[in-house]
Scaffold this motif. Structure first.
Motif, PDB file in Angstrom:
ATOM      1  N   ALA A   1       0.832  -1.203   0.000  1.00  0.00           N
ATOM      2  CA  ALA A   1       0.000   0.000   0.000  1.00  0.00           C
ATOM      3  C   ALA A   1       0.868   1.255   0.000  1.00  0.00           C
ATOM      4  O   ALA A   1       0.550   2.255  -0.658  1.00  0.00           O
ATOM      5  N   LEU A   2       1.983   1.199   0.717  1.00  0.00           N
ATOM      6  CA  LEU A   2       2.885   2.344   0.789  1.00  0.00           C
ATOM      7  C   LEU A   2       3.517   2.630  -0.575  1.00  0.00           C
ATOM      8  O   LEU A   2       3.589   3.792  -1.022  1.00  0.00           O
ATOM      9  N   LYS A   3       3.956   1.577  -1.270  1.00  0.00           N
ATOM     10  CA  LYS A   3       4.564   1.754  -2.583  1.00  0.00           C
ATOM     11  C   LYS A   3       3.548   2.311  -3.587  1.00  0.00           C
ATOM     12  O   LYS A   3       3.877   3.167  -4.422  1.00  0.00           O
ATOM     13  N   GLU A   4       2.301   1.838  -3.510  1.00  0.00           N
ATOM     14  CA  GLU A   4       1.267   2.346  -4.408  1.00  0.00           C
ATOM     15  C   GLU A   4       1.021   3.827  -4.155  1.00  0.00           C
ATOM     16  O   GLU A   4       0.864   4.622  -5.089  1.00  0.00           O
ATOM     17  N   ALA A   5       0.997   4.194  -2.869  1.00  0.00           N
ATOM     18  CA  ALA A   5       0.764   5.600  -2.521  1.00  0.00           C
ATOM     19  C   ALA A   5       1.919   6.473  -3.002  1.00  0.00           C
ATOM     20  O   ALA A   5       1.704   7.587  -3.521  1.00  0.00           O
ATOM     21  N   GLN A   6       3.156   5.979  -2.845  1.00  0.00           N
ATOM     22  CA  GLN A   6       4.321   6.744  -3.305  1.00  0.00           C
ATOM     23  C   GLN A   6       4.268   6.971  -4.809  1.00  0.00           C
ATOM     24  O   GLN A   6       4.535   8.081  -5.302  1.00  0.00           O
ATOM     25  N   ALA A   7       3.929   5.928  -5.558  1.00  0.00           N
ATOM     26  CA  ALA A   7       3.853   6.044  -7.018  1.00  0.00           C
ATOM     27  C   ALA A   7       2.761   7.031  -7.430  1.00  0.00           C
ATOM     28  O   ALA A   7       2.939   7.843  -8.364  1.00  0.00           O
ATOM     29  N   LEU A   8       1.612   6.982  -6.739  1.00  0.00           N
ATOM     30  CA  LEU A   8       0.503   7.878  -7.059  1.00  0.00           C
ATOM     31  C   LEU A   8       0.890   9.333  -6.800  1.00  0.00           C
ATOM     32  O   LEU A   8       0.641  10.225  -7.635  1.00  0.00           O
ATOM     33  N   ILE A   9       1.518   9.578  -5.642  1.00  0.00           N
ATOM     34  CA  ILE A   9       1.914  10.945  -5.291  1.00  0.00           C
ATOM     35  C   ILE A   9       2.935  11.484  -6.292  1.00  0.00           C
ATOM     36  O   ILE A   9       2.874  12.648  -6.718  1.00  0.00           O
ATOM     37  N   LEU A  10       3.877  10.631  -6.683  1.00  0.00           N
ATOM     38  CA  LEU A  10       4.897  11.069  -7.641  1.00  0.00           C
ATOM     39  C   LEU A  10       4.265  11.457  -8.975  1.00  0.00           C
ATOM     40  O   LEU A  10       4.648  12.464  -9.594  1.00  0.00           O
ATOM     41  N   ARG A  11       3.274  10.686  -9.447  1.00  0.00           N
ATOM     42  CA  ARG A  11       2.597  11.014 -10.704  1.00  0.00           C
ATOM     43  C   ARG A  11       1.863  12.361 -10.593  1.00  0.00           C
ATOM     44  O   ARG A  11       1.905  13.187 -11.499  1.00  0.00           O
TER      45      ARG A  11
ATOM     46  N   THR B   1      13.766  10.398  -3.175  1.00  0.00           N
ATOM     47  CA  THR B   1      14.264   9.627  -2.031  1.00  0.00           C
ATOM     48  C   THR B   1      13.594  10.091  -0.742  1.00  0.00           C
ATOM     49  O   THR B   1      13.225   9.280   0.121  1.00  0.00           O
ATOM     50  N   GLN B   2      13.409  11.398  -0.595  1.00  0.00           N
ATOM     51  CA  GLN B   2      12.722  11.930   0.586  1.00  0.00           C
ATOM     52  C   GLN B   2      11.272  11.461   0.636  1.00  0.00           C
ATOM     53  O   GLN B   2      10.751  11.126   1.701  1.00  0.00           O
ATOM     54  N   LEU B   3      10.643  11.429  -0.524  1.00  0.00           N
ATOM     55  CA  LEU B   3       9.244  10.976  -0.568  1.00  0.00           C
ATOM     56  C   LEU B   3       9.116   9.519  -0.107  1.00  0.00           C
ATOM     57  O   LEU B   3       8.133   9.143   0.529  1.00  0.00           O
ATOM     58  N   GLN B   4      10.124   8.703  -0.428  1.00  0.00           N
ATOM     59  CA  GLN B   4      10.085   7.284  -0.049  1.00  0.00           C
ATOM     60  C   GLN B   4      10.208   7.075   1.459  1.00  0.00           C
ATOM     61  O   GLN B   4       9.872   6.007   1.960  1.00  0.00           O
ATOM     62  N   SER B   5      10.667   8.101   2.175  1.00  0.00           N
ATOM     63  CA  SER B   5      10.804   7.989   3.637  1.00  0.00           C
ATOM     64  C   SER B   5       9.543   8.396   4.383  1.00  0.00           C
ATOM     65  O   SER B   5       9.462   8.253   5.599  1.00  0.00           O
ATOM     66  N   LEU B   6       8.544   8.903   3.641  1.00  0.00           N
ATOM     67  CA  LEU B   6       7.308   9.356   4.285  1.00  0.00           C
ATOM     68  C   LEU B   6       6.415   8.162   4.622  1.00  0.00           C
ATOM     69  O   LEU B   6       6.375   7.163   3.902  1.00  0.00           O
ATOM     70  N   SER B   7       5.673   8.291   5.707  1.00  0.00           N
ATOM     71  CA  SER B   7       4.717   7.255   6.097  1.00  0.00           C
ATOM     72  C   SER B   7       3.449   7.395   5.269  1.00  0.00           C
ATOM     73  O   SER B   7       3.246   8.401   4.567  1.00  0.00           O
ATOM     74  N   LEU B   8       2.579   6.388   5.365  1.00  0.00           N
ATOM     75  CA  LEU B   8       1.328   6.427   4.597  1.00  0.00           C
ATOM     76  C   LEU B   8       0.469   7.635   4.993  1.00  0.00           C
ATOM     77  O   LEU B   8      -0.050   8.334   4.109  1.00  0.00           O
ATOM     78  N   PRO B   9       0.281   7.922   6.310  1.00  0.00           N
ATOM     79  CA  PRO B   9      -0.500   9.123   6.669  1.00  0.00           C
ATOM     80  C   PRO B   9       0.127  10.404   6.118  1.00  0.00           C
ATOM     81  O   PRO B   9      -0.594  11.325   5.698  1.00  0.00           O
ATOM     82  N   GLN B  10       1.480  10.493   6.120  1.00  0.00           N
ATOM     83  CA  GLN B  10       2.146  11.688   5.589  1.00  0.00           C
ATOM     84  C   GLN B  10       1.908  11.823   4.088  1.00  0.00           C
ATOM     85  O   GLN B  10       1.702  12.936   3.578  1.00  0.00           O
ATOM     86  N   LEU B  11       1.953  10.700   3.380  1.00  0.00           N
ATOM     87  CA  LEU B  11       1.686  10.734   1.949  1.00  0.00           C
ATOM     88  C   LEU B  11       0.250  11.183   1.670  1.00  0.00           C
ATOM     89  O   LEU B  11      -0.013  11.911   0.698  1.00  0.00           O
ATOM     90  N   GLU B  12      -0.683  10.744   2.527  1.00  0.00           N
ATOM     91  CA  GLU B  12      -2.076  11.169   2.359  1.00  0.00           C
ATOM     92  C   GLU B  12      -2.197  12.682   2.541  1.00  0.00           C
ATOM     93  O   GLU B  12      -2.912  13.368   1.799  1.00  0.00           O
ATOM     94  N   ASN B  13      -1.499  13.228   3.528  1.00  0.00           N
ATOM     95  CA  ASN B  13      -1.515  14.680   3.757  1.00  0.00           C
ATOM     96  C   ASN B  13      -0.896  15.426   2.567  1.00  0.00           C
ATOM     97  O   ASN B  13      -1.400  16.483   2.136  1.00  0.00           O
ATOM     98  N   LEU B  14       0.209  14.852   2.036  1.00  0.00           N
ATOM     99  CA  LEU B  14       0.849  15.478   0.887  1.00  0.00           C
ATOM    100  C   LEU B  14      -0.072  15.451  -0.324  1.00  0.00           C
ATOM    101  O   LEU B  14      -0.111  16.406  -1.122  1.00  0.00           O
ATOM    102  N   GLY B  15      -0.837  14.364  -0.457  1.00  0.00           N
ATOM    103  CA  GLY B  15      -1.765  14.266  -1.577  1.00  0.00           C
ATOM    104  C   GLY B  15      -2.800  15.372  -1.563  1.00  0.00           C
ATOM    105  O   GLY B  15      -3.228  15.855  -2.631  1.00  0.00           O
ATOM    106  N   GLU B  16      -3.227  15.828  -0.392  1.00  0.00           N
ATOM    107  CA  GLU B  16      -4.171  16.947  -0.302  1.00  0.00           C
ATOM    108  C   GLU B  16      -3.458  18.276  -0.535  1.00  0.00           C
ATOM    109  O   GLU B  16      -3.967  19.175  -1.214  1.00  0.00           O
ATOM    110  N   ALA B  17      -2.241  18.420   0.035  1.00  0.00           N
ATOM    111  CA  ALA B  17      -1.524  19.698  -0.056  1.00  0.00           C
ATOM    112  C   ALA B  17      -1.061  20.010  -1.478  1.00  0.00           C
ATOM    113  O   ALA B  17      -1.060  21.182  -1.906  1.00  0.00           O
TER     114      ALA B  17
END
Length: 319
Positions: free
Chosen positions: A261-271, A286-302
């Motif tokens: 799930a984390l890898k899918e979220a990272q790929a989605l955010i990068l796109r 590389t920095q994006l890959q260190s983010l947790s799933l909740p952090q990636l969700e927050n980034l997706g909104e921001a």
């Protein structure tokens, strides 16, 4: 039922400890259980005192033991045939408990009928006819083979465990028997479905008994018993190891699912970032890959408000 080994009691009589633990284990879900209950007068202790919930719970799974404990009960297990003196001692404890109950009722201005007073169950691996005759113990149609009721005024019955029928209903009591009676009961527990919670709980208590016997140096006293307990110990150990392995596999699957799930979220955010601000530098990826799933969700909104790579750098610095 608990599947772990209980803390060992360095008692001189491992059977006494096992019998208390077994009765406490199976009765606890249906009422209050007290082991080694002290009674007034000279220091005396009731092995197990059970008081059912009100109204009594459905104890059908306990079989004969469930029928016996539909009322407040004293349970006194004996590894061997009790002597007349030991039975009288049990009766004395019973009537001291009756006295406590009646005194409390009097203080509360209540009346306790004899039929509501606690009942004494003497659990003996065997009992001679001479012993039973001495206390007026008789069989009744209501209880069947192996259950000898004293005169009703005594509020007492003796269970000759070796005479109980070899059925599921008597299994828990036959575990407190001796020789072939107990061996058959242990084998029947081993034959339970491994998904049955009773199997692991009872095998754990039997394993605990085996260890207690070894610690107290009584191994040579009952060779047949030790053989049966050793088998129970091995079965308990195998089931415990299997459960641990299955738990590990389940946790591994969950961890794998989370990584996926984390890898899918990272790929989605990068796109999404690429569409908003253009190509993302490898160092930023590389920095994006260190983010947790909740952090990636927050980034997706921001990132919906981003217009340049600087916005992304500012967000990463703040988060």
């Amino acid at each position: 039922m608990s599947t772990r080994l209980r803390k060992l009691d360095m008692a001189k009589n491992p059977f006494d400890q096992f019998s208390k633990q077994l009765l406490e284990e199976v009765l606890a879900p249906f009422g209050a259980v007290k082991t080694s209950l002290e009674v007034p007068g000279e220091p005396q202790f009731v092995d197990v005192f059970f008081e059912p919930t009100s109204p009594p719970a459905n104890t059908q799974d306990l079989g004969l033991l469930g029928r016996m404990t539909q009322q407040p009960s004293l349970l006194e297990p004996f590894r061997n045939q009790p002597t007349p003196s030991e039975i009288r001692s049990c009766l004395l404890k019973l009537y001291q408990v009756h006295g406590n109950v009646q005194r409390k009722a009097k203080r509360d201005h209540e009346s306790i009928p004899d039929s509501d007073l606690p009942f004494l169950w003497i659990l003996a691996s065997f009992a001679s006819q001479t012993l039973l005759n001495g206390f007026g113990g008789t069989l009744t149609e209501d209880w069947g083979a192996g259950v000898y009721c004293f005169h009703p005024s005594f509020r007492t019955a003796l269970i000759a465990i070796n005479q109980l029928p070899n059925t599921e209903e008597t299994l828990l009591l036959r575990l407190l028997g001796k020789g072939q009676t107990q061996k058959q009961a242990i084998n029947q527990v081993i034959a339970f479905d491994t998904r049955d919670s009773r199997r692991a709980a009872i095998l754990g208590l039997l394993a605990n008994w085996k260890i207690s016997i070894e610690i107290t140096g009584q191994v040579d006293a009952e060779e047949e018993l030790m053989m049966a307990l050793s088998q129970a110990f091995l079965e308990w150990e195998q089931q415990t190891e299997l459960r641990g392995e299955l738990r590990g596999r389940q946790e591994g699957r969950q961890e794998g699912e989370q990584r996926g799930a984390l890898k899918e979220a990272q790929a989605l955010i990068l796109r999404q970032l690429t569409r908003r601000i253009g190509t993302v530098a490898p160092a930023i990826q590389t920095q994006l890959q260190s983010l947790s799933l909740p952090q990636l969700e927050n980034l997706g909104e921001a990132l919906l408000d981003f217009s340049s790579p600087t916005d992304l750098l500012d967000w990463l610095q703040n988060h």
